[in-house]
Design an enzyme around this catalytic site. Structure first.
Site, mmCIF file in Angstrom:
data_model
loop_
_atom_site.group_PDB
_atom_site.id
_atom_site.type_symbol
_atom_site.label_atom_id
_atom_site.label_comp_id
_atom_site.label_asym_id
_atom_site.label_seq_id
_atom_site.Cartn_x
_atom_site.Cartn_y
_atom_site.Cartn_z
ATOM 1 N N GLY A 3 37.916 32.603 37.596
ATOM 2 C CA GLY A 3 38.928 32.171 38.541
ATOM 3 C C GLY A 3 39.054 30.672 38.570
ATOM 4 O O GLY A 3 38.538 29.953 37.708
ATOM 5 N N HIS A 4 39.727 30.177 39.602
ATOM 6 C CA HIS A 4 40.025 28.747 39.714
ATOM 7 C C HIS A 4 39.161 28.049 40.754
ATOM 8 O O HIS A 4 39.440 26.923 41.137
ATOM 9 C CB HIS A 4 41.507 28.546 40.046
ATOM 10 C CG HIS A 4 42.427 28.969 38.950
ATOM 11 N ND1 HIS A 4 43.798 28.861 39.044
ATOM 12 C CD2 HIS A 4 42.177 29.500 37.722
ATOM 13 C CE1 HIS A 4 44.352 29.315 37.924
ATOM 14 N NE2 HIS A 4 43.391 29.713 37.124
#
Length: 392
Positions: A239-240
């Protein structure tokens, strides 16, 4: 002191026992739901909610094992007599297989205006893979639906919930107060677009603990108007990362303050702890943020980053100056490895430089070698062991 204890303890016990004795359980199968994965069970679920809402006493909704197909479902609390509804889910709720059914609906499952709702267990399967493929092909596609949203709600407890493959955001907490998320598992492909794990905005007194989140976007995203947010013991990746923002999209925008993130492990994420704002005028702000205690980075591209020139994919960038004022942000006891040479990056606003940024006991490396830090329009201090060397 002894007299006070003798007076108060029996009162608590009597209340607790009476609450248990009068609770009523509504089984969705008894109301017509079928756990075969293909029969539409939306109406039986809404019937169970109506019965629980109509009860003046605490009530419980039970979902047995099985796969229950639900269309867009909204549980409204505005007219509820009940402020103590427990939902226990042993089964899986599945969205329609055709992503077009919910693609432009905004949300799949919504709790609006509720108070005192607790959810235990269960799996929500958003079946978003078809929509992700559509978006990847470059075709014209619906924007997608959020799997679970709480809005205008208070005193919500969520424990042991699993959310899989949402079309868009998995869980949204908007305009809520006192929401506690414990033991959540939120998973989607690392290539799935805009599948934020938990998004919090315009809310206060929110707790997210003991959870595992891996998606194609932010594990946790923190929007404008968020205050008193506590995040602890979360595993993030893919993810980020955990992001405050993006902020500053609007000129008039509420700020973000009193955010604590501790004991989080980031593995293979694009970012670790990030604050991001658009380069355009805004009266927004970020202050009183603490990233602390054994926050671990494992091969993270941007472990520590403030970006006030945020513009995803470099498309339609405003190329102005961010008006978001960022101050009083502390990074304490953060260690691990960066996937890029620049492990600490503060890219702040020329007009409103970041202030009171604190680095304390930070140790980040790149390929087992010293990493670098870069600062632009940022001021603050460093103490203890700080690697890479502070540029503040």
């Amino acid at each position: 002191m002894k007299m006070v204890q003798l007076l108060t303890l029996p009162l608590f016990i009597v209340f607790h026992q009476s609450t248990l004795a009068i609770a009523t359980t509504y089984n969705v199968v008894s109301l017509g739901a079928k756990g075969d994965g293909t029969s539409d069970s939306t109406k039986p679920f809404l019937s169970a909610w109506a019965l629980a809402c109509g009860s003046a006493m605490p009530a419980s909704i039970y979902v047995p094992r099985g796969r229950y197909l639900l269309g867009k479902t909204e549980f409204g609390g505005e007219n509820c007599k009940n402020k103590a509804i427990t939902i226990r889910i042993d089964g899986t709720l599945v969205s329609p297989a055709d992503y077009q059914v919910l693609g432009n609906a905004g949300n799949w499952i919504v709790f609006r205006g509720v108070s005192g709702v607790s959810i235990y267990g269960g799996t929500l399967d958003g079946r978003g893979q078809g929509l992700w493929a559509c978006k990847a092909s470059g075709k014209s596609c619906p924007i997608g639906a959020t799997t679970l949203q709480f809005s205008n709600s208070n005193n919500v407890f969520i424990s042991g919930l699993t959310s899989l493959n949402s079309q868009m955001f998995h869980v949204v907490i908007y305009n809520c107060n006192n929401v506690n998320v414990q033991g959540a598992k939120i998973l989607a492909s690392g290539n799935s677009p805009n599948t934020d794990g938990i998004h919090v905005a315009s809310s206060s007194s929110i707790t997210i603990m003991n959870s595992r989140i891996g998606t194609g976007d932010d594990c946790i995203s923190i929007g404008s108007g968020t205050t008193n947010l506590w995040i602890e013991n979360v595993a993030c990746g893919p993810g980020h990362g955990i992001s405050i923002g993006s902020l500053g999209q609007n000129l008039q925008e509420d700020g973000v303050q009193n955010v604590t993130v501790k004991m989080v492990t980031f593995t293979g994420t694009q970012n670790g702890v990030r604050i991001k704002a658009w380069a355009k005028p805004s009266n927004g702000f970020v202050r009183g943020v603490l990233f602390q205690h054994a926050t671990t980075m494992v091969n993270v591209q941007n472990p520590i980053i403030i970006d006030q020139n945020y513009c995803p994919d470099n498309k339609n960038c405003p190329n102005q100056v961010s008006g978001v004022k960022i101050s009083d942000v502390t990074y304490q006891d953060i260690h691990g490895s960066s996937a890029t040479q620049v492990a600490v990056k503060f890219n702040c606003s020329k007009k409103y430089p970041c202030s009171k940024i604190t680095l304390e006991d930070v140790n980040l490396t790149y390929n087992n070698q010293p990493a670098q830090s870069t600062c632009s329009n940022a001021g603050g201090s460093a103490s203890g062991l700080v690697k890479p060397s502070s540029c503040l």
